[in-house]
Design a protein around this motif. Structure first.
Motif, PDB file in Angstrom:
ATOM      1  N   HIS A 137       0.828  -1.207   0.000  1.00  0.00           N
ATOM      2  CA  HIS A 137       0.000   0.000   0.000  1.00  0.00           C
ATOM      3  C   HIS A 137       0.863   1.258   0.000  1.00  0.00           C
ATOM      4  N   ASP A 138       1.917   1.273   0.790  1.00  0.00           N
ATOM      5  CA  ASP A 138       2.783   2.446   0.856  1.00  0.00           C
ATOM      6  C   ASP A 138       3.508   2.677  -0.468  1.00  0.00           C
ATOM      7  N   ALA A 139       3.962   1.603  -1.095  1.00  0.00           N
ATOM      8  CA  ALA A 139       4.669   1.736  -2.374  1.00  0.00           C
ATOM      9  C   ALA A 139       3.732   2.255  -3.463  1.00  0.00           C
ATOM     10  N   GLY A 144       1.733   6.519  -6.879  1.00  0.00           N
ATOM     11  CA  GLY A 144       0.491   7.071  -7.401  1.00  0.00           C
ATOM     12  C   GLY A 144      -0.240   6.040  -8.241  1.00  0.00           C
ATOM     13  N   VAL A 145      -1.514   5.810  -7.944  1.00  0.00           N
ATOM     14  CA  VAL A 145      -2.252   4.747  -8.613  1.00  0.00           C
ATOM     15  C   VAL A 145      -2.435   5.003 -10.107  1.00  0.00           C
ATOM     16  N   ALA A 166      -4.168 -11.725   0.610  1.00  0.00           N
ATOM     17  CA  ALA A 166      -4.725 -10.740   1.542  1.00  0.00           C
ATOM     18  C   ALA A 166      -5.242  -9.514   0.794  1.00  0.00           C
ATOM     19  N   LEU A 167      -4.494  -9.054  -0.215  1.00  0.00           N
ATOM     20  CA  LEU A 167      -4.930  -7.895  -0.996  1.00  0.00           C
ATOM     21  C   LEU A 167      -6.192  -8.195  -1.795  1.00  0.00           C
ATOM     22  N   LEU A 168      -6.397  -9.461  -2.142  1.00  0.00           N
ATOM     23  CA  LEU A 168      -7.608  -9.868  -2.865  1.00  0.00           C
ATOM     24  C   LEU A 168      -8.808 -10.027  -1.929  1.00  0.00           C
ATOM     25  N   ASP A 205      -6.707   0.445  -9.122  1.00  0.00           N
ATOM     26  CA  ASP A 205      -6.887   1.847  -9.504  1.00  0.00           C
ATOM     27  C   ASP A 205      -7.261   2.728  -8.323  1.00  0.00           C
ATOM     28  N   ASP A 206      -7.244   2.109  -7.119  1.00  0.00           N
ATOM     29  CA  ASP A 206      -7.586   2.899  -5.933  1.00  0.00           C
ATOM     30  C   ASP A 206      -6.764   2.521  -4.696  1.00  0.00           C
TER      31      ASP A 206
END
Length: 223
Positions: A137-139, A144-145, A166-168, A205-206
């Motif tokens: 998330h930080d990267a 920038g998305v 986990a991200l899914l 994208d978010d």
């Protein structure tokens, strides 16, 4: 924004079926070196926004092989949060030697019930993916998305696989189970883990919701 995840090449501990977590390391064997170079060839024309690697040598060496082949020669940023899951006293042990067996079974088959305080004093799955997903998330936030250049993260089997799950939004109890996307069974090497030197690509994208664009790609390893 796309995030490219590459698992490090095969190591001696992989061949010996030893625990190889956040507190142990083992050098890449010849096939692991060749795999890292093959991944580099696969990604040589990709211009990355940033390249991140686990601080552990097996991952950093793999990242170096990839970067050496890349036409833009990006710098590698060491990200401590991409260190492999810690197994405490189990690190370096043959998998068959780890005790108690009930916790080995929980680690592999029932991750939501794994209690490291009763095993090798390592990390829980919850603590583990909290740090690895925070690194992603930080990267993404830093890049920038809307960036049209992807990120590259070179790390480990559990880091790559469990962070992506986990991200899914997949619950911890399902981390080690077969993964189906759009009704299709996704390939793994067993217990839900992606292959050495494999490429998996996520898209967002978010920076909140993620989808898989490529899963456990390894075709280039046989080229």
């Amino acid at each position: 924004m796309q995030i490219y995840f590459v698992r490090h090449g095969r190591t001696q501990f992989n061949l010996e079926h030893r625990f190889q977590g956040g507190d142990s390391d083992s050098p890449l064997v010849e096939s692991g070196i060749l795999g890292g170079k093959a991944a580099g060839k696969r990604l040589q024309a990709v211009q990355f926004e940033a390249v991140y690697s686990s601080p552990q040598k097996r991952a950093f060496d793999t990242a170096q092989y990839i970067v050496e082949a890349n036409q833009w020669q990006p710098d590698i940023q060491v990200e401590p949060r991409l260190r492999e899951m810690r197994f405490g006293r189990w690190d370096g042990l043959l998998e068959a030697e780890a005790e108690p067996k009930t916790q080995v079974d929980m680690l592999i088959n029932h991750p939501e019930r794994y209690q490291p305080e009763l095993a090798g004093q390592g990390e829980t799955y919850a603590d583990f993916v909290a740090r690895t997903t925070a690194a992603v998330h930080d990267a993404v936030a830093q890049a920038g998305v809307q960036s049209d250049k992807p990120l590259l993260m070179v790390s480990h089997g559990l880091v790559t696989t469990m962070t992506i799950k986990a991200l899914l939004g997949i619950p911890i109890a399902q981390f080690r189970k077969p993964l189906y996307l759009d009704g299709q069974l996704m390939s793994t090497i067993g217990h839900g883990i992606v292959d050495n030197d494999s490429l998996t690509i996520l898209e967002t994208d978010d920076n909140q919701t993620f989808k898989v664009k490529t899963w456990n790609e390894t075709d280039y390893l046989d080229a």
